[in-house]
Enzyme design. Structure first.
Site, short mmCIF file in Angstrom:
data_model
loop_
_atom_site.label_atom_id
_atom_site.label_comp_id
_atom_site.label_asym_id
_atom_site.label_seq_id
_atom_site.Cartn_x
_atom_site.Cartn_y
_atom_site.Cartn_z
CG HIS A 156 -0.44 -0.42 2.50
ND1 HIS A 156 0.88 -0.79 2.72
CD2 HIS A 156 -1.06 -0.54 3.72
CE1 HIS A 156 1.05 -1.11 3.98
NE2 HIS A 156 -0.12 -0.97 4.61
CE1 TYR A 157 5.19 5.74 2.82
CE2 TYR A 157 6.94 4.32 2.01
CZ TYR A 157 6.51 5.54 2.48
OH TYR A 157 7.41 6.59 2.58
CG ASP A 158 6.67 -0.10 -1.19
OD1 ASP A 158 7.01 0.79 -0.39
OD2 ASP A 158 7.07 -1.27 -1.10
#
Length: 252
Positions: A156-158
């Site tokens: 999700h962050y990447d």
């Protein structure tokens, strides 16, 4: 300290602590007038800058709300008479647990995208008219070197930070005619307060540092100079670029 930002009027989001606070303080020492924006109270950071002789204002902002972003820009224009720079630094990272793609809850995925992707878009959308009124400006996106590594465990962050880089490349085509530049900084793992509070960081830090060509921990202050360059007139013909600031951890 080099006064390369003398007179520049700059908003830094996510500036209540960590990288954002370090950027705001550093820009102020370079002569900038800064608005520290954050969903948490950024006034202590603004007061610290003023106590050191700098010019700073605080703005409580939820970057996922258009009206908050517009009020943030209005705060800068009212306080300093215009806006020259925006650093889209606010993001969800420190609170995110390591999770494989099939372990991420959809609601958390949506929250990460709202803050890390929608937030920079809304802040940029609010800032552009003010920069046009000022005759131009510079926007700095904060991504991560993780998108070049291909690490597992934080899809999700990447994905959100990969989107930030893609946004930069599209925005320059729209904003170049308005004399507004957009560039991206891709830091390595930076030892901010939030990162240091994560479980296991102290154990992993030596290995992370050893993998860099400059083998030490990365500090928030390491990002001040590179960001300031993009915001300054020295980078007046630089747009659409991605600069890795990670001690040589990734070559791209």
């Amino acid at each position: 300290m080099d006064r390369m930002l003398d007179g520049k009027r700059i908003i830094v989001t996510g500036a209540a602590q960590g990288i954002g606070a370090a950027l705001a303080e550093g820009f102020a020492t370079m002569g900038a007038r800064v608005v520290l924006a954050d969903i948490d109270d950024p006034e202590p950071g603004a007061a610290k800058i003023r106590a050191s002789g700098g010019e700073a204002k605080a703005a409580r902002v939820d970057v996922t709300r258009p009206e908050d972003c517009e009020a943030m820009v209005a705060r800068a224009e009212e306080a300093f008479g215009g806006l020259d720079g925006l650093v889209n630094n606010a993001a969800l990272f420190a609170i995110l647990p390591i999770a494989m793609h099939d372990e991420i809850e959809p609601d958390l995925w949506d929250r990460v995208m709202a803050v890390n992707v929608k937030g920079p878009w809304l802040c940029t959308r609010a800032a552009v008219p003010a920069m046009e009124r000022a005759g131009g400006g510079s926007i700095v996106m904060i991504s991560t070197n993780r998108i070049f590594h291909g690490y597992p465990g934080m899809l999700h962050y990447d994905a959100s930070k990969g989107a930030v880089l893609a946004m930069t490349r599209s925005l320059i085509r729209e904003l170049g005619p308005k004399n507004i530049r957009v560039n991206t900084i891709a830091p390595g793992l930076t030892m901010s307060e939030g990162v240091l509070a994560r479980d296991g960081i102290a154990d992993r830090a030596p290995a992370i540092a050893a993998a860099r060509s400059i083998s030490r921990d990365q500090q928030p202050e390491d990002l001040v100079g590179p960001c300031a360059f993009f915001l300054s007139d020295h980078a007046g013909f630089v747009s659409g670029q991605s600069l890795g600031v990670d001690g040589g951890g990734v070559i791209h």
